[in-house]
Design a protein around this motif. Structure first.
Motif, PDB file in Angstrom:
ATOM      1  N   ASN A  59       0.920  -1.153  -0.214  1.00  0.00           N
ATOM      2  CA  ASN A  59      -0.079   0.046  -0.087  1.00  0.00           C
ATOM      3  C   ASN A  59       0.923   1.210  -0.013  1.00  0.00           C
ATOM      4  N   PRO A  60       1.542   1.461  -1.141  1.00  0.00           N
ATOM      5  CA  PRO A  60       2.513   2.525  -1.054  1.00  0.00           C
ATOM      6  C   PRO A  60       2.002   4.117  -1.046  1.00  0.00           C
ATOM      7  N   ARG A  61       0.524   4.140  -1.235  1.00  0.00           N
ATOM      8  CA  ARG A  61      -0.181   5.306  -0.984  1.00  0.00           C
ATOM      9  C   ARG A  61      -0.288   5.987   0.481  1.00  0.00           C
ATOM     10  N   MET A  62      -0.200   4.961   1.186  1.00  0.00           N
ATOM     11  CA  MET A  62       0.285   5.318   2.851  1.00  0.00           C
ATOM     12  C   MET A  62       1.365   6.341   3.176  1.00  0.00           C
ATOM     13  N   ALA A  63       2.397   6.232   2.285  1.00  0.00           N
ATOM     14  CA  ALA A  63       3.362   7.501   2.392  1.00  0.00           C
ATOM     15  C   ALA A  63       2.946   8.759   2.097  1.00  0.00           C
ATOM     16  N   SER A  64       3.234   9.833   2.802  1.00  0.00           N
ATOM     17  CA  SER A  64       2.841  10.995   2.691  1.00  0.00           C
ATOM     18  C   SER A  64       3.305  11.633   1.381  1.00  0.00           C
ATOM     19  N   GLY A  65       4.452  11.486   0.848  1.00  0.00           N
ATOM     20  CA  GLY A  65       4.701  12.053  -0.363  1.00  0.00           C
ATOM     21  C   GLY A  65       5.112  13.536  -0.732  1.00  0.00           C
ATOM     22  N   GLN A  66       5.582  14.018  -1.699  1.00  0.00           N
ATOM     23  CA  GLN A  66       6.170  15.397  -1.702  1.00  0.00           C
ATOM     24  C   GLN A  66       5.135  16.341  -0.980  1.00  0.00           C
ATOM     25  N   LEU A  67       4.057  16.612  -1.589  1.00  0.00           N
ATOM     26  CA  LEU A  67       3.187  17.562  -1.246  1.00  0.00           C
ATOM     27  C   LEU A  67       2.844  17.387   0.398  1.00  0.00           C
ATOM     28  N   GLN A  68       2.360  16.484   0.780  1.00  0.00           N
ATOM     29  CA  GLN A  68       2.066  16.276   2.070  1.00  0.00           C
ATOM     30  C   GLN A  68       3.130  16.340   3.011  1.00  0.00           C
ATOM     31  N   GLY A  69       4.161  15.770   2.562  1.00  0.00           N
ATOM     32  CA  GLY A  69       5.738  15.766   3.363  1.00  0.00           C
ATOM     33  C   GLY A  69       6.082  17.464   3.516  1.00  0.00           C
ATOM     34  N   GLN A  70       5.796  18.234   2.519  1.00  0.00           N
ATOM     35  CA  GLN A  70       6.441  19.578   2.657  1.00  0.00           C
ATOM     36  C   GLN A  70       5.237  20.440   3.493  1.00  0.00           C
ATOM     37  N   PHE A  71       3.891  19.896   3.697  1.00  0.00           N
ATOM     38  CA  PHE A  71       2.982  20.698   4.339  1.00  0.00           C
ATOM     39  C   PHE A  71       3.240  20.209   5.911  1.00  0.00           C
ATOM     40  N   LEU A  72       3.830  19.106   6.116  1.00  0.00           N
ATOM     41  CA  LEU A  72       4.056  18.686   7.395  1.00  0.00           C
ATOM     42  C   LEU A  72       5.158  19.381   7.981  1.00  0.00           C
ATOM     43  N   SER A  73       6.178  19.494   6.834  1.00  0.00           N
ATOM     44  CA  SER A  73       7.636  20.300   7.247  1.00  0.00           C
ATOM     45  C   SER A  73       7.339  21.663   7.813  1.00  0.00           C
ATOM     46  N   LEU A  74       6.565  22.182   6.599  1.00  0.00           N
ATOM     47  CA  LEU A  74       6.306  23.916   7.207  1.00  0.00           C
ATOM     48  C   LEU A  74       5.388  24.014   8.334  1.00  0.00           C
ATOM     49  N   ILE A  75       4.530  23.037   8.648  1.00  0.00           N
ATOM     50  CA  ILE A  75       3.981  23.046   9.857  1.00  0.00           C
ATOM     51  C   ILE A  75       4.679  23.018  10.947  1.00  0.00           C
ATOM     52  N   SER A  76       5.523  22.017  11.141  1.00  0.00           N
ATOM     53  CA  SER A  76       6.727  22.014  12.161  1.00  0.00           C
ATOM     54  C   SER A  76       7.408  23.024  12.335  1.00  0.00           C
ATOM     55  N   ASN A  77       7.863  23.555  11.169  1.00  0.00           N
ATOM     56  CA  ASN A  77       8.976  24.535  11.292  1.00  0.00           C
ATOM     57  C   ASN A  77       8.286  25.847  11.719  1.00  0.00           C
ATOM     58  N   MET A  78       7.027  25.932  11.700  1.00  0.00           N
ATOM     59  CA  MET A  78       6.458  27.100  12.155  1.00  0.00           C
ATOM     60  C   MET A  78       6.065  26.819  13.494  1.00  0.00           C
ATOM     61  N   ILE A  79       5.986  25.893  13.878  1.00  0.00           N
ATOM     62  CA  ILE A  79       5.568  25.703  15.249  1.00  0.00           C
ATOM     63  C   ILE A  79       6.672  25.429  16.319  1.00  0.00           C
ATOM     64  N   ARG A  80       7.925  25.029  15.504  1.00  0.00           N
ATOM     65  CA  ARG A  80       9.159  24.697  16.248  1.00  0.00           C
ATOM     66  C   ARG A  80       8.986  23.661  17.683  1.00  0.00           C
ATOM     67  N   PRO A  81       8.341  22.528  17.163  1.00  0.00           N
ATOM     68  CA  PRO A  81       7.901  21.922  18.615  1.00  0.00           C
ATOM     69  C   PRO A  81       9.249  21.156  19.220  1.00  0.00           C
ATOM     70  N   ARG A  82       9.037  21.178  20.693  1.00  0.00           N
ATOM     71  CA  ARG A  82      10.025  20.414  21.497  1.00  0.00           C
ATOM     72  C   ARG A  82       9.853  18.819  21.457  1.00  0.00           C
ATOM     73  N   ARG A  83       8.292  18.563  21.259  1.00  0.00           N
ATOM     74  CA  ARG A  83       8.098  17.058  21.446  1.00  0.00           C
ATOM     75  C   ARG A  83       6.709  17.037  20.186  1.00  0.00           C
ATOM     76  N   ILE A  84       7.153  15.906  19.388  1.00  0.00           N
ATOM     77  CA  ILE A  84       6.229  15.395  18.364  1.00  0.00           C
ATOM     78  C   ILE A  84       5.973  14.091  18.656  1.00  0.00           C
ATOM     79  N   LEU A  85       4.443  13.713  18.558  1.00  0.00           N
ATOM     80  CA  LEU A  85       4.231  12.285  18.570  1.00  0.00           C
ATOM     81  C   LEU A  85       3.384  12.144  17.249  1.00  0.00           C
ATOM     82  N   GLU A  86       3.907  10.885  16.695  1.00  0.00           N
ATOM     83  CA  GLU A  86       3.467  10.469  15.321  1.00  0.00           C
ATOM     84  C   GLU A  86       2.746   8.949  15.766  1.00  0.00           C
ATOM     85  N   ILE A  87       1.513   8.839  15.195  1.00  0.00           N
ATOM     86  CA  ILE A  87       1.052   7.544  15.286  1.00  0.00           C
ATOM     87  C   ILE A  87       0.658   7.028  14.033  1.00  0.00           C
ATOM     88  N   GLY A  88       1.533   5.982  13.490  1.00  0.00           N
ATOM     89  CA  GLY A  88       1.303   5.551  12.438  1.00  0.00           C
ATOM     90  C   GLY A  88       2.630   5.980  11.298  1.00  0.00           C
TER      91      GLY A  88
END
Length: 217
Positions: A39-68
């Motif tokens: 099920n390779p479509r489960m991977a985020s890929g370029q667009l969603q990956g950049q979205f997640l990266s931008l959100i994370s860089n805006m927040i600058r979190p000390r602790r991130i949790l990912e489920i999955g």
């Protein structure tokens, strides 16, 4: 999940062409995921990956949790925004992915910042003595409500949760089959969040839908 009915393949290709390119590691990870997993479509890929990266860089979190975790693409994107003393905990229930995930993490500059857990998030999350600044959930859809309730007390005030696949192939607006447990679970989860006075939320029609939740209390 990949883009389905929300936008045309041509628009998606245009967006990708006007989005920051993947790193070489992410490109290889994504390609190998498509070649070697069911099920390779489960991977985020370029667009969603950049979205997640931008959100994370805006927040600058000390602790991130990912489920999955799946094969690790989203975790590597989220890790780009970690604070200097930040840590990312990611949980994958399928032990068959462990060696693959660790090999990609080892190649990244974030290897020492990422803690991979193999097992059921419902038992692992309560054992982690952390307060989350950012949470990303992309796992078993029928368990979304349970993940939400388990994680919520550990999310700091004004912390954020990102929940993937909340449009579920656009099935949320169509007639539901009586045996379609995943769509039923997504509908119930979306309604739960919408009615939760403890949060502010936005269901973003991006890829397969991302629910963005800010904890207010």
């Amino acid at each position: 999940m990949s883009t389905f009915e929300l936008i045309s393949p041509e628009i998606e290709a245009y967006c990708e062409a006007h989005t920051t390119e993947e790193t070489d590691l992410l490109y290889r990870l994504n390609r190998q995921t498509h070649l070697q997993t069911i099920n390779p479509r489960m991977a985020s890929g370029q667009l969603q990956g950049q979205f997640l990266s931008l959100i994370s860089n805006m927040i600058r979190p000390r602790r991130i949790l990912e489920i999955g975790t799946f094969t690790g693409y989203s975790a590597l994107c989220l890790a780009t925004g970690l604070a200097s003393d930040g840590i990312l905990h990611t949980i994958e229930i399928n032990e068959e992915y462990e060696d693959r995930i660790r090999s990609y993490f080892t190649e990244s500059p974030y290897n020492q910042l990422i803690h991979l857990h193999i097992g059921d998030a419902r038992t692992i999350v309560p054992s982690l003595n952390e307060q989350w600044d950012l949470v990303f959930i992309d796992a078993e859809k029928t368990d979304y409500q349970e993940y939400y309730e388990i994680v919520f007390p550990q999310v700091r005030k004004n912390g954020f949760m990102l929940i993937d696949n909340t449009l579920w192939n656009s099935k949320v607006i169509h007639e539901i089959q009586h045996n379609d447990k995943d769509t039923q679970a997504i509908l119930a989860f979306n309604d739960k969040v919408q009615q939760d006075g403890r949060v502010r939320n936005l269901l973003l029609p991006f890829r397969d839908g991302i629910m963005i939740i800010e904890k207010l209390t």
